[in-house]
Design a protein around this motif. Structure first.
Motif, PDB file in Angstrom:
ATOM      1  N   ALA A 151       0.819  -1.207   0.000  1.00  0.00           N
ATOM      2  CA  ALA A 151       0.000   0.000   0.000  1.00  0.00           C
ATOM      3  C   ALA A 151       0.855   1.260   0.000  1.00  0.00           C
ATOM      4  CB  ALA A 151      -0.937  -0.015   1.211  1.00  0.00           C
ATOM      5  N   ILE A 152       1.916   1.256   0.818  1.00  0.00           N
ATOM      6  CA  ILE A 152       2.807   2.417   0.865  1.00  0.00           C
ATOM      7  C   ILE A 152       3.509   2.594  -0.475  1.00  0.00           C
ATOM      8  CG2 ILE A 152       4.872   3.386   1.937  1.00  0.00           C
ATOM      9  CD1 ILE A 152       4.003   1.916   4.527  1.00  0.00           C
ATOM     10  N   THR A 153       3.975   1.492  -1.041  1.00  0.00           N
ATOM     11  CA  THR A 153       4.645   1.550  -2.345  1.00  0.00           C
ATOM     12  C   THR A 153       3.720   2.142  -3.400  1.00  0.00           C
ATOM     13  OG1 THR A 153       5.999  -0.391  -1.841  1.00  0.00           O
ATOM     14  CG2 THR A 153       5.747   0.177  -4.154  1.00  0.00           C
ATOM     15  N   TRP A 154       2.500   1.633  -3.464  1.00  0.00           N
ATOM     16  CA  TRP A 154       1.553   2.112  -4.473  1.00  0.00           C
ATOM     17  C   TRP A 154       1.146   3.564  -4.215  1.00  0.00           C
ATOM     18  CZ3 TRP A 154      -1.850  -2.912  -4.066  1.00  0.00           C
ATOM     19  CH2 TRP A 154      -1.175  -3.966  -4.699  1.00  0.00           C
ATOM     20  N   ALA A 155       1.005   3.938  -2.936  1.00  0.00           N
ATOM     21  CA  ALA A 155       0.637   5.307  -2.611  1.00  0.00           C
ATOM     22  C   ALA A 155       1.715   6.284  -3.068  1.00  0.00           C
ATOM     23  CB  ALA A 155       0.396   5.448  -1.104  1.00  0.00           C
ATOM     24  N   VAL A 156       2.968   5.901  -2.883  1.00  0.00           N
ATOM     25  CA  VAL A 156       4.067   6.741  -3.362  1.00  0.00           C
ATOM     26  C   VAL A 156       4.083   6.780  -4.884  1.00  0.00           C
ATOM     27  CG1 VAL A 156       6.583   6.974  -3.453  1.00  0.00           C
ATOM     28  CG2 VAL A 156       5.466   6.330  -1.300  1.00  0.00           C
ATOM     29  N   SER A 157       3.887   5.625  -5.504  1.00  0.00           N
ATOM     30  CA  SER A 157       3.978   5.530  -6.959  1.00  0.00           C
ATOM     31  C   SER A 157       2.863   6.290  -7.662  1.00  0.00           C
ATOM     32  CB  SER A 157       3.945   4.054  -7.385  1.00  0.00           C
ATOM     33  OG  SER A 157       5.030   3.355  -6.812  1.00  0.00           O
ATOM     34  N   TRP A 158       1.694   6.353  -7.029  1.00  0.00           N
ATOM     35  CA  TRP A 158       0.569   7.076  -7.632  1.00  0.00           C
ATOM     36  C   TRP A 158       0.391   8.476  -7.055  1.00  0.00           C
ATOM     37  CZ3 TRP A 158       0.676   1.981  -8.759  1.00  0.00           C
ATOM     38  CH2 TRP A 158       0.178   1.597 -10.006  1.00  0.00           C
ATOM     39  N   GLY A 159       1.362   8.949  -6.300  1.00  0.00           N
ATOM     40  CA  GLY A 159       1.344  10.320  -5.825  1.00  0.00           C
ATOM     41  C   GLY A 159       0.474  10.576  -4.621  1.00  0.00           C
ATOM     42  N   GLY A 160       0.010   9.519  -3.944  1.00  0.00           N
ATOM     43  CA  GLY A 160      -0.835   9.714  -2.773  1.00  0.00           C
ATOM     44  C   GLY A 160      -0.077  10.275  -1.589  1.00  0.00           C
ATOM     45  N   ILE A 161       1.177   9.889  -1.455  1.00  0.00           N
ATOM     46  CA  ILE A 161       2.032  10.413  -0.396  1.00  0.00           C
ATOM     47  C   ILE A 161       3.424  10.644  -0.956  1.00  0.00           C
ATOM     48  CG2 ILE A 161       0.779   9.242   1.459  1.00  0.00           C
ATOM     49  CD1 ILE A 161       3.020   7.161   1.543  1.00  0.00           C
ATOM     50  N   GLU A 162       4.151  11.518  -0.292  1.00  0.00           N
ATOM     51  CA  GLU A 162       5.566  11.707  -0.625  1.00  0.00           C
ATOM     52  C   GLU A 162       6.362  10.801   0.307  1.00  0.00           C
ATOM     53  OE1 GLU A 162       7.062  15.637  -0.729  1.00  0.00           O
ATOM     54  OE2 GLU A 162       5.410  16.418  -1.956  1.00  0.00           O
ATOM     55  N   GLY A 163       6.984   9.814  -0.271  1.00  0.00           N
ATOM     56  CA  GLY A 163       7.666   8.839   0.563  1.00  0.00           C
ATOM     57  C   GLY A 163       9.073   8.553   0.105  1.00  0.00           C
ATOM     58  N   LYS A 164       9.822   7.916   0.980  1.00  0.00           N
ATOM     59  CA  LYS A 164      11.166   7.453   0.689  1.00  0.00           C
ATOM     60  C   LYS A 164      11.177   5.935   0.722  1.00  0.00           C
ATOM     61  CE  LYS A 164      12.706  11.703   0.709  1.00  0.00           C
ATOM     62  NZ  LYS A 164      13.135  12.371  -0.541  1.00  0.00           N
ATOM     63  N   ILE A 165      12.220   5.345   0.151  1.00  0.00           N
ATOM     64  CA  ILE A 165      12.243   3.894   0.013  1.00  0.00           C
ATOM     65  C   ILE A 165      12.222   3.189   1.357  1.00  0.00           C
ATOM     66  CG2 ILE A 165      14.767   3.682  -0.049  1.00  0.00           C
ATOM     67  CD1 ILE A 165      14.298   1.588  -2.304  1.00  0.00           C
ATOM     68  N   TRP A 166      12.779   3.813   2.396  1.00  0.00           N
ATOM     69  CA  TRP A 166      12.811   3.146   3.695  1.00  0.00           C
ATOM     70  C   TRP A 166      11.426   3.130   4.366  1.00  0.00           C
ATOM     71  CZ3 TRP A 166      15.676   7.608   2.704  1.00  0.00           C
ATOM     72  CH2 TRP A 166      15.177   8.789   3.254  1.00  0.00           C
ATOM     73  N   TYR A 167      10.438   3.831   3.795  1.00  0.00           N
ATOM     74  CA  TYR A 167       9.089   3.757   4.335  1.00  0.00           C
ATOM     75  C   TYR A 167       8.502   2.350   4.192  1.00  0.00           C
ATOM     76  CZ  TYR A 167       8.705   8.884   4.659  1.00  0.00           C
ATOM     77  OH  TYR A 167       8.874  10.211   4.985  1.00  0.00           O
ATOM     78  N   HIS A 168       8.885   1.655   3.135  1.00  0.00           N
ATOM     79  CA  HIS A 168       8.324   0.327   2.893  1.00  0.00           C
ATOM     80  C   HIS A 168       9.390  -0.764   2.816  1.00  0.00           C
ATOM     81  CE1 HIS A 168       9.442   1.019  -1.350  1.00  0.00           C
ATOM     82  NE2 HIS A 168       8.920   2.217  -1.185  1.00  0.00           N
ATOM     83  N   ARG A 169      10.609  -0.430   2.452  1.00  0.00           N
ATOM     84  CA  ARG A 169      11.684  -1.413   2.411  1.00  0.00           C
ATOM     85  C   ARG A 169      12.381  -1.409   3.768  1.00  0.00           C
ATOM     86  NH1 ARG A 169      17.166  -0.609  -0.886  1.00  0.00           N
ATOM     87  NH2 ARG A 169      17.599   0.426   1.112  1.00  0.00           N
ATOM     88  N   ASN A 170      11.773  -2.136   4.702  1.00  0.00           N
ATOM     89  CA  ASN A 170      12.285  -2.130   6.069  1.00  0.00           C
ATOM     90  C   ASN A 170      11.941  -3.443   6.760  1.00  0.00           C
ATOM     91  OD1 ASN A 170       9.544  -1.892   7.018  1.00  0.00           O
ATOM     92  ND2 ASN A 170       9.648   0.298   6.577  1.00  0.00           N
ATOM     93  N   GLY A 171      12.308  -3.538   8.025  1.00  0.00           N
ATOM     94  CA  GLY A 171      12.097  -4.773   8.761  1.00  0.00           C
ATOM     95  C   GLY A 171      10.643  -5.116   8.973  1.00  0.00           C
ATOM     96  N   LEU A 172       9.781  -4.100   9.052  1.00  0.00           N
ATOM     97  CA  LEU A 172       8.375  -4.338   9.356  1.00  0.00           C
ATOM     98  C   LEU A 172       7.564  -4.713   8.122  1.00  0.00           C
ATOM     99  CD1 LEU A 172       6.224  -4.332  11.573  1.00  0.00           C
ATOM    100  CD2 LEU A 172       5.893  -1.873  11.134  1.00  0.00           C
ATOM    101  N   PHE A 173       7.788  -4.019   7.006  1.00  0.00           N
ATOM    102  CA  PHE A 173       6.925  -4.183   5.850  1.00  0.00           C
ATOM    103  C   PHE A 173       7.517  -5.017   4.710  1.00  0.00           C
ATOM    104  CE2 PHE A 173       5.294   0.105   7.384  1.00  0.00           C
ATOM    105  CZ  PHE A 173       4.280  -0.480   8.124  1.00  0.00           C
TER     106      PHE A 173
END
Length: 312
Positions: A151-173
């Motif tokens: 969801a975070i990846t897609w939200a960033v990719s479609w402009g829903g949020i401004e995110g960095k790669i560590w928002y989703h590429r991490n230990g939790l997600f």
């Protein structure tokens, strides 16, 4: 991260995946264009880290059955600190160019590929807290964490949020869901529940799905896609691990696994330096070959010196 009854097929899979990680960072086919990158560095090669995580979870399940967990966490913590220190001669420029918040973030999450260690540490710590949970609860956690990463990846990719790669590429997600997948494969002996042809078909379909998803998302997402979190990896990575578990290639010693770990941990040093100082002089295929060759030599040196037991 150790296994008393090593599978030769599993260690060979790990070596292939380690080479794939080198391909992500020094993609030899990058000069062929964006489609080639989408099929390799942003496609096929992205299976590597989830495969490593599934394997780690698979063998962690043995520890979770009764062995002390503190030693496992201590080992991961030592590896993280050791490799962060060893990489300082290469990484100092990255830290120097950042504000204090960036330095603190990278110190916690890890320089370049070392995020894998901090992420695995977090995933393992969370699984320790959940080790008494039933399968249904663990599956729910696995699906929820994986879904949040998507969801975070897609939200960033479609402009829903401004995110960095560590928002989703991490230990939790990213690490946690694949780590749990490995644990559940071991807990329920899932590899034995499928025939070898069925596992081959599943792995093949998973790989094809990764390639298709990479191309499709790149075409559709207006802001680009971070290819670490792909839906198709949920099939490809566990299926490849289960296929390797079923292949009748016998057992192996520690050395194959050490080479896989060594390629992963050491390759960024030659890769970063070659790109830093020889980007204009050397082609991508040459940088890839040199990176892999130097990583193999460095790993050989660690094994022969006896340091592999501490650092790999």
């Amino acid at each position: 991260m150790t296994n008393p009854a090593r599978s030769r097929a599993l260690d060979l899979l790990k070596i292939a995946m380690a080479i794939a990680v080198v391909g992500i960072h020094a993609n030899p086919v990058a000069p062929l264009g964006r489609t080639a990158i989408l099929l390799t560095g942003d496609g096929l090669f992205r299976i590597a880290v989830p495969v490593f995580l599934v394997i780690n979870g698979y063998f962690f399940a043995q520890l979770a059955e009764g062995a002390p967990m503190r030693a496992w966490l201590k080992r991961l913590g030592f590896l993280y600190v050791a490799w962060m220190v060893l990489y300082l001669p290469v990484s100092w420029r990255s830290f120097e160019a950042q504000p204090l918040t960036g330095i603190l973030r990278d110190a916690v999450l890890g320089y370049w590929h070392l995020w894998y260690l901090s992420g695995t540490f977090l995933a393992g710590a969370l699984v320790i807290l959940m080790r008494g949970w039933g399968t249904r609860a663990l599956v729910l956690v696995m699906l929820t964490s994986f879904g949040c990463g998507l969801a975070i990846t897609w939200a960033v990719s479609w402009g829903g949020i401004e995110g960095k790669i560590w928002y989703h590429r991490n230990g939790l997600f990213l690490c946690l869901p694949f780590f749990l997948a490995g644990l559940l494969i071991r807990r329920h002996d899932l590899a034995a529940r499928f025939s070898l042809p069925a596992l081959g078909l599943m792995a093949g379909l998973g790989v094809v799905a990764v390639l298709a998803e990479s191309l499709l998302l790149s075409a559709l997402a207006p802001h680009g896609v971070a290819h670490d979190n792909l839906l198709s990896l949920a099939l490809a990575a566990p299926a490849l691990v289960m296929l390797a578990l079923r292949l009748p290639l016998g057992s192996a010693g520690r050395e194959l696994g050490q080479y896989a770990n060594g390629i992963y941990f050491t390759h960024v040093a030659p890769c970063a330096l070659l790109f830093r100082y020889f980007r204009e002089d050397l082609s991508r295929p040459v940088i890839f070959a040199l990176t892999l060759g130097i990583a193999l030599v460095m790993t050989w040196g660690l094994i022969r010196s006896g340091l592999a037991r501490r650092l790999l």
